[in-house]
Design a protein around this motif. Structure first.
Motif, PDB file in Angstrom:
ATOM      1  N   GLU A 138       0.844  -1.204   0.000  1.00  0.00           N
ATOM      2  CA  GLU A 138       0.000   0.000   0.000  1.00  0.00           C
ATOM      3  C   GLU A 138       0.874   1.248   0.000  1.00  0.00           C
ATOM      4  O   GLU A 138       0.606   2.216  -0.720  1.00  0.00           O
ATOM      5  CB  GLU A 138      -0.923   0.009   1.223  1.00  0.00           C
ATOM      6  N   LEU A 139       1.915   1.226   0.797  1.00  0.00           N
ATOM      7  CA  LEU A 139       2.842   2.363   0.849  1.00  0.00           C
ATOM      8  C   LEU A 139       3.485   2.595  -0.515  1.00  0.00           C
ATOM      9  O   LEU A 139       3.568   3.743  -0.999  1.00  0.00           O
ATOM     10  CB  LEU A 139       3.907   2.095   1.908  1.00  0.00           C
ATOM     11  N   LEU A 140       3.950   1.517  -1.135  1.00  0.00           N
ATOM     12  CA  LEU A 140       4.691   1.656  -2.387  1.00  0.00           C
ATOM     13  C   LEU A 140       3.798   2.074  -3.546  1.00  0.00           C
ATOM     14  O   LEU A 140       4.285   2.635  -4.534  1.00  0.00           O
ATOM     15  CB  LEU A 140       5.429   0.352  -2.695  1.00  0.00           C
ATOM     16  N   GLU A 141       2.512   1.836  -3.432  1.00  0.00           N
ATOM     17  CA  GLU A 141       1.581   2.368  -4.430  1.00  0.00           C
ATOM     18  C   GLU A 141       1.527   3.890  -4.349  1.00  0.00           C
ATOM     19  O   GLU A 141       1.407   4.581  -5.360  1.00  0.00           O
ATOM     20  CB  GLU A 141       0.189   1.785  -4.210  1.00  0.00           C
ATOM     21  N   LYS A 142       1.637   4.405  -3.114  1.00  0.00           N
ATOM     22  CA  LYS A 142       1.589   5.856  -2.912  1.00  0.00           C
ATOM     23  C   LYS A 142       2.953   6.500  -3.084  1.00  0.00           C
ATOM     24  O   LYS A 142       3.065   7.616  -3.601  1.00  0.00           O
ATOM     25  CB  LYS A 142       1.077   6.165  -1.494  1.00  0.00           C
ATOM     26  N   SER A 143       3.994   5.802  -2.610  1.00  0.00           N
ATOM     27  CA  SER A 143       5.353   6.355  -2.618  1.00  0.00           C
ATOM     28  C   SER A 143       6.304   5.339  -3.241  1.00  0.00           C
ATOM     29  O   SER A 143       7.082   4.688  -2.534  1.00  0.00           O
ATOM     30  CB  SER A 143       5.791   6.694  -1.188  1.00  0.00           C
ATOM     31  N   SER A 184      11.566   1.061   2.015  1.00  0.00           N
ATOM     32  CA  SER A 184      10.366   0.216   2.053  1.00  0.00           C
ATOM     33  C   SER A 184      10.486  -0.940   1.060  1.00  0.00           C
ATOM     34  O   SER A 184      10.026  -2.055   1.337  1.00  0.00           O
ATOM     35  CB  SER A 184       9.118   1.050   1.768  1.00  0.00           C
ATOM     36  N   TRP A 185      11.105  -0.683  -0.084  1.00  0.00           N
ATOM     37  CA  TRP A 185      11.384  -1.777  -1.013  1.00  0.00           C
ATOM     38  C   TRP A 185      12.295  -2.813  -0.351  1.00  0.00           C
ATOM     39  O   TRP A 185      12.102  -4.021  -0.503  1.00  0.00           O
ATOM     40  CB  TRP A 185      12.035  -1.252  -2.292  1.00  0.00           C
ATOM     41  N   LEU A 186      13.279  -2.331   0.389  1.00  0.00           N
ATOM     42  CA  LEU A 186      14.194  -3.248   1.069  1.00  0.00           C
ATOM     43  C   LEU A 186      13.450  -4.097   2.089  1.00  0.00           C
ATOM     44  O   LEU A 186      13.643  -5.317   2.159  1.00  0.00           O
ATOM     45  CB  LEU A 186      15.298  -2.448   1.769  1.00  0.00           C
ATOM     46  N   THR A 187      12.589  -3.476   2.873  1.00  0.00           N
ATOM     47  CA  THR A 187      11.828  -4.211   3.887  1.00  0.00           C
ATOM     48  C   THR A 187      10.925  -5.248   3.234  1.00  0.00           C
ATOM     49  O   THR A 187      10.835  -6.391   3.695  1.00  0.00           O
ATOM     50  CB  THR A 187      11.000  -3.250   4.740  1.00  0.00           C
ATOM     51  N   LEU A 188      10.275  -4.860   2.159  1.00  0.00           N
ATOM     52  CA  LEU A 188       9.407  -5.799   1.446  1.00  0.00           C
ATOM     53  C   LEU A 188      10.217  -6.947   0.856  1.00  0.00           C
ATOM     54  O   LEU A 188       9.793  -8.114   0.900  1.00  0.00           O
ATOM     55  CB  LEU A 188       8.645  -5.072   0.342  1.00  0.00           C
ATOM     56  N   SER A 189      11.392  -6.636   0.318  1.00  0.00           N
ATOM     57  CA  SER A 189      12.193  -7.681  -0.329  1.00  0.00           C
ATOM     58  C   SER A 189      12.638  -8.757   0.653  1.00  0.00           C
ATOM     59  O   SER A 189      12.919  -9.887   0.251  1.00  0.00           O
ATOM     60  CB  SER A 189      13.424  -7.060  -1.007  1.00  0.00           C
ATOM     61  N   ALA A 190      12.690  -8.422   1.936  1.00  0.00           N
ATOM     62  CA  ALA A 190      13.112  -9.396   2.943  1.00  0.00           C
ATOM     63  C   ALA A 190      12.081 -10.502   3.139  1.00  0.00           C
ATOM     64  O   ALA A 190      12.419 -11.586   3.618  1.00  0.00           O
ATOM     65  CB  ALA A 190      13.374  -8.689   4.271  1.00  0.00           C
ATOM     66  N   ILE A 191      10.827 -10.244   2.765  1.00  0.00           N
ATOM     67  CA  ILE A 191       9.767 -11.225   3.016  1.00  0.00           C
ATOM     68  C   ILE A 191       9.038 -11.665   1.754  1.00  0.00           C
ATOM     69  O   ILE A 191       8.276 -12.632   1.783  1.00  0.00           O
ATOM     70  CB  ILE A 191       8.730 -10.662   4.019  1.00  0.00           C
TER      71      ILE A 191
END
Length: 479
Positions: free
Chosen positions: A129-134, A140-147
């Protein structure tokens, strides 16, 4: 001293490693409800630095009281709770903000902390949701890539690739893009992205000669005389921790999570409970402990033991033995042997090239300078392994050594070996460790949330050429 002078004095005490004085002054500021205004934020951080987590929590509350409805302040205070292992309280503090505004700060915080506690679906929900806005939020990409496991057909992978031109100086983004390329099986392209990320991270320099000197002084001073002539401290009524020693990315988190799934063992992690008292005393004093008389030696090692449990009890509320895998434990096996004479010590080793590759592609929260360069990784590994060999010559009977490869190929057999050493029996639930959703605050979060597998064995093989800077330097040092 007036309140401002006391606050400034705390900073000086922390800088000079006078932790006891700093803690006493912070407590005096809390007790008199000092009017420090925004400086309560700095006091909070100082308290965390010296391991006074209850004081940090109280100081952050003072900071929050200045503007209790301010979202950014709420997130700052919740971040302190998350850092001191109170993740559920941190989440509960921030969740109400969603009703007012689903800002990037709120979504990123929730995505990060839900990742730490193993609620991956919620974490992905908030991060996407965050990355759709920003879409340009590299961290945040890094945090998402971890999972998240990327594939070439999904929109997220396309979105991640499309913003390269906007992220030229953002290291977390390139770590994330490297991870995505690993997921799709393009190791060489992944390596190029990790190389760029690490080049951008070189704001601090690893100095091998300093590390060499540090290790040399431990080896020279914590010698046969140290182990034969110094009397260990007496065991108290508190359960000794189980220490896991190993290079970063060698399987320490995985082993800790599997052991922590045992019904008679507690959770753990990078607890730093020995880091705080040893840093306060200083490595030089520890190295020269042979020069102290017997009473001074006993007092020092008693202090380390007492302080360890003081810091531990601020993090973990249980009488069961905890699992400590703090990064600097290899430097303190002499202290551990004397302060915890009955504590199990397990060393886990892993193929050096696989470990180096794993370190090179990891975004370490602590900012580990040696991990940004392959030759520096080789230097670091070499000196840490020299120290490990030193300990083995002196206290080999105290250390159980296993390998990462053994653990993932034969988990039941290897865990049984560990438990026999600890004095426990194997439980089948240990193989379902990934379902427990215990706290993980390291870059190994993805691996430790998955069923046991051998996917990371021989992971460096596809990029043998790219790793030559590591292998050549490591082989040269090892001759």
């Amino acid at each position: 001293m007036n309140i401002t002078e006391i606050g400034n004095s705390v900073v000086k005490d922390v800088q000079t490693r006078n932790h006891k004085s700093a803690a006493e002054k912070i407590q005096s500021l809390l007790d008199c409800n000092a009017d420090l205004k925004e400086k309560w934020g700095a006091i909070t951080r100082l308290a965390v630095t010296i391991g006074e987590l209850e004081q940090a929590k109280a100081a952050s509350q003072k900071f929050l009281e200045l503007a209790p409805d301010e979202p950014r302040r709420i997130i700052q205070c919740a971040a302190i709770l998350a850092e001191i292992r109170q993740a559920d309280a941190a989440i509960n503090m921030v969740l109400p903000l969603l009703e007012k505004s689903r800002t990037s700060d709120v979504l990123h915080f929730l995505g990060t902390v839900y990742t730490q506690v193993g609620q991956v679906e919620l974490a992905e929900k908030y991060l996407t949701e965050l990355l759709e806005k920003s879409p340009n939020s590299g961290i945040s990409w890094l945090t998402l890539s971890a999972i998240h496991h990327f594939n070439e057909q999904e929109a997220l992978f396309t979105q991640l690739n499309a913003i390269q031109n906007t992220q030229t100086k953002v290291p977390p983004y390139w770590f994330a893009l490297g991870k995505a390329c690993l997921d799709i099986g393009n190791e060489k392209l992944a390596f190029s992205h990790f190389k760029k990320a690490n080049q951008l991270m070189k704001n601090t320099q690893y100095i091998p000669n300093q590390h060499r000197k540090f290790v040399d002084e431990i080896i020279e001073n914590q010698n046969t005389q140290f182990f034969e002539n110094i009397t260990p401290t007496e065991k108290s009524d508190k359960a000794d921790p189980i220490f896991i020693i190993g290079l970063p990315r060698s399987g320490t988190t995985l082993l800790q999570q599997m052991l922590s799934a045992h019904s008679k063992l507690n959770e753990g992690g990078e607890l730093k409970c020995l880091t705080y008292p040893t840093s306060e005393v200083g490595q030089a004093h520890i190295n020269n402990v042979n020069n102290l008389d017997s009473e001074e030696q006993k007092s020092l090692f008693d202090k380390f033991r007492t302080d360890y449990f003081y810091y531990l009890e601020q993090q973990i509320d249980s009488v069961l033995p905890c699992i400590d895998k703090s990064l600097d434990l290899n430097h303190h096996l002499g202290v551990i042997t004397k302060s915890f004479p009955n504590a199990p010590i397990i060393r886990i080793i892993r193929d050096s090239k696989d470990t180096a590759w794993s370190c090179y592609r990891a975004f370490f929260n602590q900012g580990i300078s040696w991990s940004y360069d392959l030759e520096s990784i080789a230097e670091y590994f070499y000196h840490e392994n020299r120290l490990s060999e030193h300990w083995s010559t002196l206290i080999n009977k105290r250390i159980l050594e296993i390998s990462y490869e053994e653990l993932v190929n034969n988990p039941t057999e290897t865990l049984t070996k560990c438990l026999n050493y600890i004095g426990l029996t194997f439980e089948n639930d240990m193989l379902s460790f990934y379902k427990k959703n215990s706290l993980i605050q390291t870059s190994s979060v993805k691996q430790a949330r998955s069923p046991i597998n051998t996917n990371s064995v021989n992971s460096a093989k596809p990029i043998t050429e790219e790793l030559k800077a590591f292998t050549n330097r490591y082989e040269l040092l090892s001759k």
